[in-house]
Design a protein around this motif. Structure first.
Motif, PDB file in Angstrom:
ATOM      1  N   SER A 110       0.848  -1.187   0.000  1.00  0.00           N
ATOM      2  CA  SER A 110       0.000   0.000   0.000  1.00  0.00           C
ATOM      3  C   SER A 110       0.883   1.236   0.000  1.00  0.00           C
ATOM      4  O   SER A 110       0.512   2.281   0.497  1.00  0.00           O
ATOM      5  CB  SER A 110      -0.920  -0.014   1.217  1.00  0.00           C
ATOM      6  OG  SER A 110      -0.156  -0.032   2.389  1.00  0.00           O
ATOM      7  N   THR A 111       2.074   1.099  -0.545  1.00  0.00           N
ATOM      8  CA  THR A 111       3.047   2.177  -0.549  1.00  0.00           C
ATOM      9  C   THR A 111       3.033   2.871  -1.903  1.00  0.00           C
ATOM     10  O   THR A 111       3.110   2.228  -2.934  1.00  0.00           O
ATOM     11  CB  THR A 111       4.454   1.625  -0.279  1.00  0.00           C
ATOM     12  OG1 THR A 111       4.422   0.869   0.921  1.00  0.00           O
ATOM     13  CG2 THR A 111       5.457   2.735  -0.146  1.00  0.00           C
ATOM     14  N   ASP A 112       2.935   4.175  -1.896  1.00  0.00           N
ATOM     15  CA  ASP A 112       3.075   4.951  -3.113  1.00  0.00           C
ATOM     16  C   ASP A 112       4.054   6.096  -2.836  1.00  0.00           C
ATOM     17  O   ASP A 112       4.483   6.305  -1.708  1.00  0.00           O
ATOM     18  CB  ASP A 112       1.725   5.456  -3.624  1.00  0.00           C
ATOM     19  CG  ASP A 112       0.982   6.312  -2.603  1.00  0.00           C
ATOM     20  OD1 ASP A 112       1.539   6.602  -1.536  1.00  0.00           O
ATOM     21  OD2 ASP A 112      -0.165   6.699  -2.886  1.00  0.00           O
ATOM     22  N   GLU A 113       4.404   6.817  -3.866  1.00  0.00           N
ATOM     23  CA  GLU A 113       5.410   7.886  -3.734  1.00  0.00           C
ATOM     24  C   GLU A 113       4.957   8.977  -2.763  1.00  0.00           C
ATOM     25  O   GLU A 113       5.769   9.541  -2.041  1.00  0.00           O
ATOM     26  CB  GLU A 113       5.721   8.483  -5.112  1.00  0.00           C
ATOM     27  CG  GLU A 113       6.445   7.537  -6.042  1.00  0.00           C
ATOM     28  CD  GLU A 113       7.771   7.066  -5.468  1.00  0.00           C
ATOM     29  OE1 GLU A 113       8.515   7.886  -4.899  1.00  0.00           O
ATOM     30  OE2 GLU A 113       8.057   5.859  -5.573  1.00  0.00           O
TER      31      GLU A 113
END
Length: 148
Positions: free
Chosen positions: A76-79
């Motif tokens: 669930s990691t984005d920039e």
């Protein structure tokens, strides 16, 4: 059969297609795995995978694609989240994962963001990079030279 280097790389999808065709032709999973092993070498799917797929194709499965899985994606990691954690960490390097999670509203994946994405580790209650950059090494050398 041609060697893997002569024919290029064989993807998992290619192998699944071959398993499907050979199963429909009536070959046993061990024979199919041996043939794949000759062509793909170490990149061959496992024998249990071949057996599992052969049974499913024999039972009438048509698609070689994986079935959709329930639940949220693994990451669930984005920039935006990585930047948010990095900015928060820059303000206070003594902050804990729980404090970052509560302040930013990011779920408990903060630790993974810190360790995997930002390449940080905890030393003396501070989040620091695992090693010095070239600029930091040069600065230390300059200071040590001045102190002599």
């Amino acid at each position: 059969m041609a060697s893997a280097s002569a024919s290029g790389s064989v993807t998992v999808e290619d192998q699944k297609s071959y398993i499907k065709i050979e199963t429909l032709r009536g070959k046993r999973p061990t024979e199919i795995h041996s043939a794949l092993r000759e062509v793909c070498g170490e990149q061959t799917v496992g024998r249990s995978t071949v057996s599992h797929l052969a049974v499913r194709f024999h039972e009438g499965r048509v698609s070689i694609n994986d079935d959709p899985r329930p639940g949220r994606p693994k990451t669930s990691t984005d920039e935006r989240r990585v930047k948010l954690v990095a900015d928060f960490l820059e303000a206070d390097r003594r902050v804990t994962c729980e404090e970052i999670s509560q302040a930013t509203g990011i779920p408990p994946s903060v630790f993974r963001i810190l360790t995997s994405d930002l390449q940080k580790r905890k030393i003396s209650a501070r989040w620091v990079p695992p090693c010095l950059t070239a600029e930091q090494k040069q600065k230390r050398l300059d200071i040590a030279t001045l102190l002599k």
